[in-house]
Design an enzyme around this catalytic site. Structure first.
Site, PDB file in Angstrom:
ATOM      1  N   GLU A  15       5.856  -0.253   0.708  1.00  0.00           N
ATOM      2  CA  GLU A  15       6.663  -0.167  -0.515  1.00  0.00           C
ATOM      3  C   GLU A  15       8.136  -0.280  -0.141  1.00  0.00           C
ATOM      4  O   GLU A  15       8.903   0.675  -0.209  1.00  0.00           O
ATOM      5  CB  GLU A  15       6.389   1.144  -1.255  1.00  0.00           C
ATOM      6  N   ASP A  68       1.945   3.505 -12.407  1.00  0.00           N
ATOM      7  CA  ASP A  68       2.653   4.228 -11.344  1.00  0.00           C
ATOM      8  C   ASP A  68       3.346   5.457 -11.930  1.00  0.00           C
ATOM      9  O   ASP A  68       2.762   6.194 -12.702  1.00  0.00           O
ATOM     10  CB  ASP A  68       3.627   3.297 -10.630  1.00  0.00           C
TER      11      ASP A  68
END
Length: 434
Positions: free
Chosen positions: A229, A326
Site C-alpha cells: 500500500e 476500506d
C-alpha cells in the site's frame, strides 16, 4: 395493494456477467429477464415473456437488478473515529500514527456502537457479505475489538455474513514459533476468522512473510493481506507472495488488498508480477476511495500520482478482482458509506472503466472470489432472493443514480420504497387474459 414479497420480477435488466453465455440479446444489451421467486429463493430465471399471469408480480420495466453486494475489505474497529480526532498528518503513516493514539481510548461499548452503526449502513445498502480487518499489534494479547467483532458476527448472522481478518504487522511473524502461536489463536476464533498481515516496505521481511503462510497452512486458515500500500517502485510483497505460494503449494485462497505499488513500477515489472498472480490462488482487491486520498498525500500540494492498482490488466489476465469500501470516516479516509457502489463509482472514474454495469458490477457482488475454487459466476437460479433493484438508474450511466434502491432479503422488501408503477394491477391482468 402494496406487495412487499413479490413472486415474480418481470422485465428485469440483469448484467451480462450473471447470465448464461447463450442468453439472447436485444440489440447490444441482454434481453430483459423474468425472475420467479419462491420460498425466499430465485426458483427460475428466463428471458421475458409478455403474458402477465401473476397477481404478485412486479413489472420492473427494465430497471437494473443486482445480486446482494459484498464489501470485501473494511475496518469496523476503526470506523467513525474521525470526529474525535484533531489534525491528522496526510498520508498512510500519518493516519496510522493518529489511530495508534486513538485506540488507547477504545472500550467494548465504543467499538460495538461504531461497528453496529456501520453494519446497519451496509445492511441498508444491500450488503450480504462483509469482511473486516481488525488491528492486532501485540503478539500475546488478543485485541478487545476482535472479540466484539466476533460477537457482532453472531448477532448479524442471517443478515450479513461477517468475516474477521487479524491485521498484524509483519514483524510479529519474524520467528516461526511466534507465527504458529498467532495462527493457532486465530484458528481458535472459529469460522470466519482469517490470518492477515500488513506488508509494506517499512517492515519488509520475506522470511516473516514465509512464516505467516506456513503457519496459516498448518492451521488451515485463509490469508488476507494489506499488500504494497504505497507508491514505492521497489516494493515486492506481491511478487514475493506468488513465489512463496508456489513453493509452499498453498491451496487456500489468498486475498491481497491495495497493491498500489504496481502503478508506480516499470510496466514490464508490474505486468510480470500480474502474470505470476494469474497462476496463483490470489484475489486482488482495489480500494479506490481510500487510496486516492492516501497515496501521494502532502499538505498543500495536489497529488501527482494516484494509488489505484492495475485493475484492467488484472482482469485481462483472469485474476479475481473485487472493489471495496476500506476505511470509513476515520483518519485513513474522512468519507465513505459502506455502500460498495460508492467505491465502484470512484473506481469507474479513476480507472476509466468501460461498461461498469455489465462488466464491472461483478466486482461488488462476487463473494465467491474470497474463497478457493473461483471460476464462473454462481447461477442465480437456486440462490437466495437477496436482490437490489434500482428504480432510476440505467446501464449506461451506472453506478450513477443508484442511491434510490429497493433491497430484497430472501424475497421480501427490507429497505427502500417500491414504485407504484411496478405493481401489476388486476386491470392489467384482466387485459392480458382477454
Amino acid at each position: 395493494m402494496f406487495n412487499n414479497a413479490p413472486t415474480l420480477l418481470q422485465r428485469a435488466r440483469l448484467p451480462h456477467w450473471c447470465l448464461p453465455a447463450d442468453w439472447p440479446l436485444q440489440g447490444v444489451a441482454p434481453m430483459l429477464a423474468d425472475l420467479r421467486l419462491s420460498a425466499g429463493r430465485i426458483s427460475a430465471v428466463a428471458p421475458h415473456t409478455p403474458a402477465l399471469t401473476d397477481p404478485l408480480a412486479w413489472d420492473l420495466n427494465g430497471a437494473l437488478v443486482l445480486p446482494g453486494l459484498v464489501d470485501a475489505h473494511t475496518h469496523l474497529d476503526k470506523t467513525f473515529t474521525l470526529p474525535r480526532m484533531g489534525r491528522v498528518t496526510p498520508g498512510l503513516l500519518g493516519a496510522i500514527q493518529a489511530m495508534m493514539a486513538d485506540r488507547l481510548t477504545w472500550t467494548e461499548a465504543d467499538v460495538r456502537e461504531r461497528a453496529s452503526r456501520a453494519l446497519q449502513w451496509a445492511h441498508e445498502a444491500g450488503v450480504v457479505h462483509l469482511r473486516t480487518h481488525c488491528d492486532w499489534w501485540e503478539p500475546e494479547v488478543q485485541p478487545m475489538a476482535w472479540n466484539v467483532l466476533g460477537e457482532l458476527a453472531q448477532d448479524w448472522a442471517g443478515r450479513i455474513t461477517i468475516e474477521r481478518v487479524s491485521l498484524m504487522p509483519l514483524h510479529l511473524f519474524a520467528e516461526r514459533d511466534a507465527a504458529n502461536a498467532l495462527a493457532a489463536t486465530v484458528a481458535r476464533s472459529g469460522p470466519g476468522a482469517l490470518m492477515g498481515g500488513f506488508v509494506h516496505s517499512t517492515n519488509w521481511d520475506p522470511q516473516a512473510l514465509r512464516h505467516l503462510f506456513e503457519a496459516a497452512q498448518q492451521h488451515e486458515l485463509g490469508v488476507d493481506l494489506h499488500m504494497d500500500e504505497e507508491l514505492e517502485p521497489a516494493a515486492c510483497g506481491l511478487a514475493t507472495t506468488t513465489r512463496l505460494l508456489r513453493e509452499l503449494r498453498f491451496e487456500r485462497q489468498v486475498v491481497c488488498g491495495h497493491n498500489c505499488a504496481l502503478a508506480a513500477q516499470d510496466e514490464d515489472q508490474a505486468l510480470s508480477t500480474l502474470d505470476a498472480v494469474a497462476k496463483a490462488p490470489v484475489t486482488l482487491i482495489t480500494l479506490p476511495i481510500t487510496n486516492l486520498l492516501l497515496q501521494d498525500a502532502r499538505t498543500g500540494r495536489t497529488p501527482r500520482q494516484r494509488g489505484l492498482t492495475l485493475v484492467k490488466e488484472a482482469r485481462a489476465r483472469g485474476i479475481p478482482l473485487l472493489v471495496s469500501s476500506d476505511n470509513v470516516q476515520d483518519p485513513f479516509c474522512p468519507v465513505g458509506s459502506y455502500d460498495p457502489l460508492d467505491a465502484l463509482a470512484t473506481g469507474v472514474l479513476a480507472a476509466q472503466l468501460d461498461a461498469p454495469f455489465d462488466q464491472w458490477s461483478d466486482a461488488v457482488c462476487r463473494a465467491d472470489r474470497l474463497h478457493a475454487g473461483v471460476a464462473t459466476a454462481p447461477p442465480l437460479t437456486g440462490s437466495l432472493a437477496d436482490l437490489l433493484v434500482f428504480p432510476t438508474a440505467d446501464a449506461w450511466g451506472f453506478p450513477s443514480r443508484t442511491q434510490p434502491r429497493v433491497v430484497l432479503r430472501a424475497g421480501r422488501v427490507a429497505h427502500g420504497l417500491v414504485p407504484a408503477a411496478w405493481m401489476v394491477t388486476e386491470a392489467a391482468l384482466a387485459g392480458s387474459e382477454a
